[in-house]
Design an enzyme around this catalytic site. Structure first.
Site, mmCIF file in Angstrom:
data_model
loop_
_atom_site.group_PDB
_atom_site.id
_atom_site.type_symbol
_atom_site.label_atom_id
_atom_site.label_comp_id
_atom_site.label_asym_id
_atom_site.label_seq_id
_atom_site.Cartn_x
_atom_site.Cartn_y
_atom_site.Cartn_z
ATOM 1 N N LYS A 201 38.535 47.682 40.402
ATOM 2 C CA LYS A 201 38.259 48.831 39.548
ATOM 3 C C LYS A 201 37.144 49.632 40.216
ATOM 4 O O LYS A 201 36.177 49.048 40.701
ATOM 5 C CB LYS A 201 37.795 48.378 38.162
ATOM 6 C CG LYS A 201 37.556 49.535 37.199
ATOM 7 C CD LYS A 201 36.942 49.034 35.886
ATOM 8 C CE LYS A 201 36.845 50.150 34.866
ATOM 9 N NZ LYS A 201 35.965 49.802 33.736
ATOM 10 N N HIS A 220 29.939 44.424 26.535
ATOM 11 C CA HIS A 220 31.139 43.580 26.559
ATOM 12 C C HIS A 220 30.910 42.378 27.472
ATOM 13 O O HIS A 220 29.994 42.368 28.285
ATOM 14 C CB HIS A 220 32.349 44.379 27.074
ATOM 15 C CG HIS A 220 32.227 44.761 28.521
ATOM 16 N ND1 HIS A 220 31.342 45.723 28.973
ATOM 17 C CD2 HIS A 220 32.861 44.295 29.637
ATOM 18 C CE1 HIS A 220 31.442 45.839 30.285
ATOM 19 N NE2 HIS A 220 32.341 44.969 30.715
ATOM 20 N N ASP A 222 33.349 40.215 30.305
ATOM 21 C CA ASP A 222 34.586 40.476 31.051
ATOM 22 C C ASP A 222 35.668 39.470 30.667
ATOM 23 O O ASP A 222 35.391 38.285 30.496
ATOM 24 C CB ASP A 222 34.327 40.382 32.564
ATOM 25 C CG ASP A 222 33.465 41.530 33.064
ATOM 26 O OD1 ASP A 222 33.336 42.548 32.346
ATOM 27 O OD2 ASP A 222 32.926 41.419 34.188
ATOM 28 N N HIS A 276 27.073 42.454 28.926
ATOM 29 C CA HIS A 276 26.459 43.504 29.737
ATOM 30 C C HIS A 276 27.015 44.868 29.348
ATOM 31 O O HIS A 276 28.011 44.974 28.639
ATOM 32 C CB HIS A 276 26.678 43.226 31.237
ATOM 33 C CG HIS A 276 28.125 43.140 31.641
ATOM 34 N ND1 HIS A 276 28.924 42.074 31.295
ATOM 35 C CD2 HIS A 276 28.926 43.988 32.346
ATOM 36 C CE1 HIS A 276 30.152 42.260 31.773
ATOM 37 N NE2 HIS A 276 30.177 43.426 32.404
#
Length: 334
Positions: A201, A220, A222, A276
């Protein structure tokens, strides 16, 4: 359908002191209010060239348990491969809009392609970020139609980086595996082994007139097993610790390693996925290149049986990775 890209909104906002209301976070999320200012968090930095493997295992296991995040140096990826990856990604995002839209996401493309929104956001809020997703490994899942044709060296730079990155990730899985008392190969095998998918990404966070009010990416953990990230030189990664958000100090040419949800699940909670988020900058463009190491969609992930017993019963359900992703993106209970 015409989509408003954040890059276009940013270019219209250069001389103003406001941003559209859908980018303004609630007070309990606004960086100006929720960041512990004046402190930069120095997360563990681990030298992967260290010859004492036992000590490396200990350091990585401690970081994964206590932080969910660490940086690795002397990791074996040449500085040139990293700088080339950064250069071609930057060049892509500087292309005219029409050229980028050629590889825009479609309903059929799933996660891959150039896009803006990613998951359901509460109250229709948006992150101050555009992105590009494409798979870089293994060969059967790669679809080059989602890789930029421009700049011409884009493909070569990504292939070289992917090749070196796999060596790093194999080491990390081995050390994480040994760190919870498993054999070296077991943790990688549990997330799909050689079928593990490497999803690149590129995040593009253009300058924002009100960085005090907006976020690039909302808080969020991961979904992946591990995330291996390269940022540019602009500060932006924040980690939640002891009730506060902290800026994370970055070391040039280090790789930032995030423990993701699947490693937390496999380890039955011994390792912790890191919470994070990303802040944005008033003057500068921030970019980052995370690669998410994901199990294949049909692969079932649950706590490794050797790590479950009467004293430590299973804390997580076993489910197909695609079902886990669906629940997470749609904010459904797991």
């Amino acid at each position: 359908m015409e989509v408003d890209r954040v890059q276009a909104i940013a270019s219209l906002s250069t001389n103003v002191d406001t941003i559209p209301s859908e980018f303004i976070r609630s007070e309990n999320e606004q960086p100006a209010i929720t960041t512990l200012h004046g402190v930069v968090l120095e997360v563990p930095v681990i030298d992967l060239s260290h010859s004492d493997e036992e000590n490396l295992v200990k350091l990585i296991a401690e970081a994964a348990q206590n932080w969910g995040l660490f940086q690795v140096v002397n990791h074996g990826i040449p500085d040139e491969a990293i700088s080339k990856l950064i250069e071609v990604g930057k060049e892509f995002f500087e292309l005219p809009k029409e050229e980028k839209e050629v590889i825009a996401k479609t309903p059929e493309s799933g996660i891959e392609g150039y896009g803006t929104s990613l998951q359901k956001e509460i109250d229709g809020k948006k992150g101050w970020v555009d992105h590009l997703f494409h798979k870089i490994w293994p060969p059967p899942v790669i679809n080059h139609k989602y890789w930029p044709k421009n700049p011409p060296s884009y493909r070569e730079a990504n292939e070289k980086y992917a090749e070196k990155l796999r060596e790093v990730s194999d080491k990390l899985f081995k050390y994480l595996s040994l760190g919870v008392g498993l054999e070296g190969h077991e943790m990688k095998a549990a997330v799909g082994g050689d079928d593990l998918i490497y999803l690149m990404k590129i995040n593009y966070y253009p300058p924002c007139p009100r960085p005090d009010l907006a976020l690039g990416v909302v808080a969020h953990t991961d979904m992946s097993s591990l995330t291996i990230l390269v940022p540019n030189e602009v500060q932006g990664l924040q980690v939640f610790r002891d009730g506060y958000w902290y800026d994370v100090k970055y070391i040039p040419n280090a790789l930032i390693i995030h423990i993701g949800d699947q490693i937390e699940i496999l380890s039955n909670g011994k390792y912790k996925a890191v919470l994070h988020r990303t802040t944005v900058n008033k003057e500068k463009t921030r970019m980052s290149w995370p690669v998410f190491l994901e199990p294949p969609p049909e692969h079932e992930v649950g706590p490794i049986s050797k790590l479950v017993n009467e004293e430590n019963p299973s804390k997580y359900k076993t489910k197909k990775y695609k079902d886990y992703v669906y629940c997470k993106l749609n904010k459904l209970p797991q």
